[in-house]
Design an enzyme around this catalytic site. Structure first.
Site, short mmCIF file in Angstrom:
data_model
loop_
_atom_site.label_atom_id
_atom_site.label_comp_id
_atom_site.label_asym_id
_atom_site.label_seq_id
_atom_site.Cartn_x
_atom_site.Cartn_y
_atom_site.Cartn_z
N HIS A 6 85.87 63.66 -17.81
CA HIS A 6 86.40 64.18 -16.55
C HIS A 6 87.45 63.24 -15.95
CE1 HIS A 6 85.96 64.95 -12.08
NE2 HIS A 6 86.36 66.12 -12.56
N HIS A 55 94.63 63.98 -8.99
CA HIS A 55 93.62 64.90 -8.44
C HIS A 55 93.90 65.30 -6.99
CE1 HIS A 55 89.86 65.97 -6.38
NE2 HIS A 55 89.58 66.60 -7.50
O1 G3P Z 1 86.67 70.20 -14.43
C1 G3P Z 1 85.93 70.42 -13.28
C2 G3P Z 1 86.22 69.51 -12.14
O2 G3P Z 1 87.31 68.71 -12.43
C3 G3P Z 1 86.44 70.21 -10.88
O3 G3P Z 1 86.43 69.40 -9.78
O4 G3P Z 1 87.53 68.25 -7.91
O5 G3P Z 1 87.06 67.02 -9.99
O6 G3P Z 1 88.85 68.71 -9.94
P1 G3P Z 1 87.52 68.30 -9.40
CA CA Z 2 89.62 68.61 -12.15
#
Ligand code: G3P
Ligand code: CA
Length: 314
Positions: free
Chosen positions: A63, A105
């Site tokens: 992630h 992000h």
């Molecule tokens: O891939 C799922 C996740 O990334 C969604 O949440 O806020 O980390 O982009 P966020």
């Molecule tokens: Ca994400």
């Protein structure tokens, strides 16, 4: 005006795709499923998945890269995932003031860069208010640790090239598309220019996702062959509607149950297969095993090594 041949070809190709999608009642009806033809009943039949994954072991995604170990959404985080042999990385894509796609992000630069110190009079320091050249000067690593000082906010193109060099795969999130009209087309253009829309990448190495259903719908209309995912947890009764433009539903792990996952699996996705479920953000072994028992297909984690060890995956 000189137009770069690759860019011109990309524009023509995307234009054709849009035209075709607009004239077909269902663009997906004639789209070949992006599976591995060599083993159609194995886990490789999962759109874009690892062909050697053990049955029952969810695919593990890094992630924002392996973001427990390196600053999120940087090339260092991509490399950290590669160093632990995690081949799927997730990222977040936004757009600068001058139209460059960058990997970050938040829609402001404050949390993950030194923008406040560098540009103190530019409050609220939104990504869309800075040029790519300005963003390229920011330190996106020191906030995480001194040894990452000097890491940069990568452009999408730089990011794609690194993922390709590492022979990894990409779960690309289009972040806050409402702030960036046309970002779906921009994203597909950069993917095309970087060689990420050839058959090999589309079939095995790329998934595009968003929290915004319209965004996912647009990506599918522009490029019906690309594997797509909707981020969220729709009610079971609504799941079938997402199968009109998505292959996957990717929910927050706290919002799901085994029953909900089973309901998603009963829905046919846009490429004619059972809808898949990749859940986020799971970083501890107990939760990883819990969602594995629910039957999820993938787990998106900041600590992919920890989760992989817990679920016996790759
Ligand atoms: O891939 C799922 C996740 O990334 C969604 O949440 O806020 O980390 O982009 P966020
Ligand atoms: Ca994400």
């Amino acid at each position: 005006m000189y137009v770069r041949p690759v860019a011109a070809a990309a524009a023509a190709f995307l234009g054709l795709a849009l035209t075709l999608a607009g004239t077909a009642s269902s663009a997906t009806a004639t789209t070949p499923a992006p599976s591995s033809p060599s083993s159609p009943s194995s886990p490789s039949s999962r759109a874009g998945s690892d062909p050697v994954r053990l049955v029952g072991a969810p695919v593990v995604y890094a992630h924002r890269g392996a973001s427990s170990y390196a600053p999120e959404n940087t090339l260092a985080a991509v490399d950290a995932a590669a160093a632990m042999y995690v081949d799927w990385v997730e990222n977040d894509v936004q757009r600068t003031k001058d139209g460059e796609l960058v990997v970050i992000h938040d829609d402001t630069l404050t949390r993950t860069t030194d923008v406040k110190a560098r540009f103190p009079d530019r409050k609220p320091w939104r990504v869309q208010d800075f040029t790519a050249a300005e963003i390229a000067t920011l330190d996106a690593g020191s906030w995480f640790g001194a040894r990452f000082a000097g890491a940069r906010v990568p452009t999408l193109r730089q990011y794609l090239d690194r993922v390709d060099d590492n022979q990894q795969r990409l779960l690309l999130e289009i972040k806050k598309p409402q702030l960036y009209p046309g970002i779906e087309r921009d994203t597909l253009r950069v993917l095309l220019e970087a060689g990420w829309l050839d058959e090999q990448h589309v079939r095995r190495r790329l998934v595009v996702q968003s929290f915004d259903a319209d965004c996912v719908r647009i990506v599918h209309a522009l490029r019906p062959d690309v594997v797509t995912a909707f981020l969220g947890t729709p009610p079971e009764a609504d799941l079938a509607r997402y199968g009109q433009f998505a292959d996957r539903i990717n929910p927050w792990h706290t919002t799901i149950s085994a029953e909900w996952v089973a309901a998603a699996h009963r829905v046919t996705g846009v490429h004619g297969r059972a809808m898949e479920v990749d859940t986020w953000i799971v970083d501890d072994p107990a939760t990883a095993r819990k969602v594995q028992a629910m039957g999820v297909d993938g787990i998106i984690s900041n600590a992919p090594d920890v989760v992989r060890e817990a679920v016996g995956g790759f």
